[in-house]
Design a protein around this motif. Structure first.
Motif, PDB file in Angstrom:
ATOM      1  N   SER A 165      17.204   2.548  37.287  1.00 60.75           N
ATOM      2  CA  SER A 165      17.717   1.663  38.327  1.00 60.75           C
ATOM      3  C   SER A 165      19.237   1.715  38.352  1.00 60.75           C
ATOM      4  N   TRP A 166      19.821   1.073  39.366  1.00 58.83           N
ATOM      5  CA  TRP A 166      21.274   0.989  39.426  1.00 58.83           C
ATOM      6  C   TRP A 166      21.823   0.115  38.299  1.00 58.83           C
ATOM      7  N   ALA A 167      21.006  -0.800  37.792  1.00 62.97           N
ATOM      8  CA  ALA A 167      21.441  -1.573  36.621  1.00 62.97           C
ATOM      9  C   ALA A 167      21.696  -0.644  35.443  1.00 62.97           C
ATOM     10  N   LEU A 196      22.619  -4.034  44.077  1.00 63.70           N
ATOM     11  CA  LEU A 196      21.309  -3.777  43.469  1.00 63.70           C
ATOM     12  C   LEU A 196      21.400  -3.857  41.945  1.00 63.70           C
ATOM     13  N   ALA A 197      22.493  -3.338  41.392  1.00 61.76           N
ATOM     14  CA  ALA A 197      22.683  -3.401  39.942  1.00 61.76           C
ATOM     15  C   ALA A 197      22.801  -4.838  39.454  1.00 61.76           C
ATOM     16  N   ASP A 198      23.264  -5.712  40.340  1.00 64.54           N
ATOM     17  CA  ASP A 198      23.461  -7.120  39.985  1.00 64.54           C
ATOM     18  C   ASP A 198      22.247  -7.986  40.310  1.00 64.54           C
ATOM     19  N   ARG A 219      33.450  -4.111  37.002  1.00 63.66           N
ATOM     20  CA  ARG A 219      32.904  -3.965  35.651  1.00 63.66           C
ATOM     21  C   ARG A 219      32.764  -2.503  35.258  1.00 63.66           C
ATOM     22  N   LEU A 220      32.614  -1.623  36.237  1.00 52.36           N
ATOM     23  CA  LEU A 220      32.376  -0.205  35.954  1.00 52.36           C
ATOM     24  C   LEU A 220      33.623   0.645  36.131  1.00 52.36           C
ATOM     25  N   ARG A 221      34.683   0.067  36.696  1.00 52.24           N
ATOM     26  CA  ARG A 221      35.834   0.873  37.118  1.00 52.24           C
ATOM     27  C   ARG A 221      36.393   1.756  36.008  1.00 52.24           C
TER      28      ARG A 221
END
Length: 365
Positions: A165-167, A196-198, A219-221
């Protein structure tokens, strides 16, 4: 050579030039953006179709245009041009093409410019047999194929574990390694994947919660090693092991696998964007344009195009005309379709400029 999926970006960059001055935009069309291919028909009639050229244009020539000419006797001339000069021609009442192959998002913008004919669906006999989704049938354009933006990952990077998943894309502790995401020069900003990840359900994405999406993106930057702006670049990054996961256009994975690169795609949460056909306002050869459009929408024609190019037919009937291996390679196959969602074109047309500006500021850190 351009990639078909860049049409939308070229359109959005060029649209302002139409209102700035028709003469200037028309001058651009003299130099064009690609090649013009032509085929003579036995009937002496010709239809001019706009497409984006490149490998996609070559596949259209093989799977659609040449068989159409053989069957109908109508020659097909192909024009590779950007939207701004084409719109300028239409506004002058002298469109150089009859049929337009473009993204459905661009077609929607053409409608706002009164640049497309209202379609007579009774002249498109294949529309019923192709069973194209209702949301891809509009008064001015019909969707014929789509591409999906999804996740690609190295299968040798996570000790046998597979992201689902995107998570998982956001989970850099369980799935270590750098990431790559799309630059707006390549495609729409990927806000949907962040949501979607959230935990946002796929059917509740729109209207997008922009603030929430950017919080998740932040958070991913630090783990995003590069932003890609062309279709091949995610594959290059994965092949060189510069990243372990990347967003990607779904059709790019098969070529990497054939080269022996240990990569796989994950289609859960795939974002679909459709390509389709429309007839230019004031087309000189409207009857032939209807005939070519009708031919291209046939399930058999869509299946033939899928064999020549990693294009996902809009027609669900087309997949039954492919071998099991051919069908399974496509993100539009029945077993995968419900894993993805359609891009909300209207939302993006209203919000893209503001979102892209904010995205560029965010990407610069």
């Amino acid at each position: 050579m351009k990639d078909a999926r860049i049409d939308r970006r070229l359109f959005l960059r060029g649209i302002g030039g139409v209102t700035a001055g028709v003469a200037a935009a028309t001058a651009l069309s003299a130099c064009g953006t690609g090649t013009s291919r032509s085929g003579a028909g036995k009937s002496g009639k010709t239809v001019v179709v706009r497409d984006s050229g490149g490998s996609y244009g070559a596949a259209l020539q093989k799977a659609i245009y040449t068989p159409f000419t053989q069957e109908s006797g109508i020659g097909v001339k192909v024009l590779n041009t950007d939207d701004a000069p084409l719109l300028a021609q239409i506004k002058q009442g002298r469109p150089q093409c009859d049929l337009i192959n473009n993204s459905m998002m661009s077609h929607t913008k053409y409608v706002k410019q009164d640049a497309l004919e209202t379609l007579d669906r009774d002249r498109l006999k294949s529309l019923k047999s192709a069973k194209i989704p209702d949301n891809q049938i509009t008064d001015h354009a019909i969707g014929s194929a789509f591409y999906g933006a999804c996740m690609a990952y190295r299968t040798d990077a996570f000790g046998g574990r597979k992201p689902e998943s995107w998570a998982d894309f956001w989970d850099t502790k369980a799935f270590k390694g750098g990431r790559s995401m799309c630059h707006p020069d390549g495609d729409l900003p990927e806000l949907e994947f962040a949501l979607l990840a959230d935990g946002v359900p796929m059917d509740k994405l729109y209207p997008l919660d922009v603030d929430r999406a950017f919080k998740v993106l932040t958070r991913l930057r630090a783990d995003i090693k590069k932003f890609w702006d062309s279709g091949p670049l995610p594959g290059v990054l994965l092949s060189r092991q510069e990243v372990t996961m990347s967003t990607v256009w779904d059709g790019r994975i098969a070529d990497l696998q054939k080269q022996g690169v240990p990569v796989e795609r994950q289609l859960n949460g795939m974002r679909r964007q459709f390509q389709g056909y429309a007839i230019a306002k004031g087309a000189a050869n409207a009857d032939a344009a209807y005939q070519l459009m009708d031919f291209a929408l046939r399930p058999e024609s869509q299946a033939a195009l899928a064999k020549a190019f990693p294009s996902n037919p809009a027609s669900p009937v087309a997949y039954a005309k492919l071998t099991e291996d051919e069908r399974n390679a496509l993100a539009g196959a029945p077993q995968y379709y419900d894993k993805g969602f359609d891009t909300d074109i209207d939302w993006w047309l209203k919000n893209e400029a503001a979102v892209t500006k904010r995205w560029m500021e965010w990407a610069r850190g």
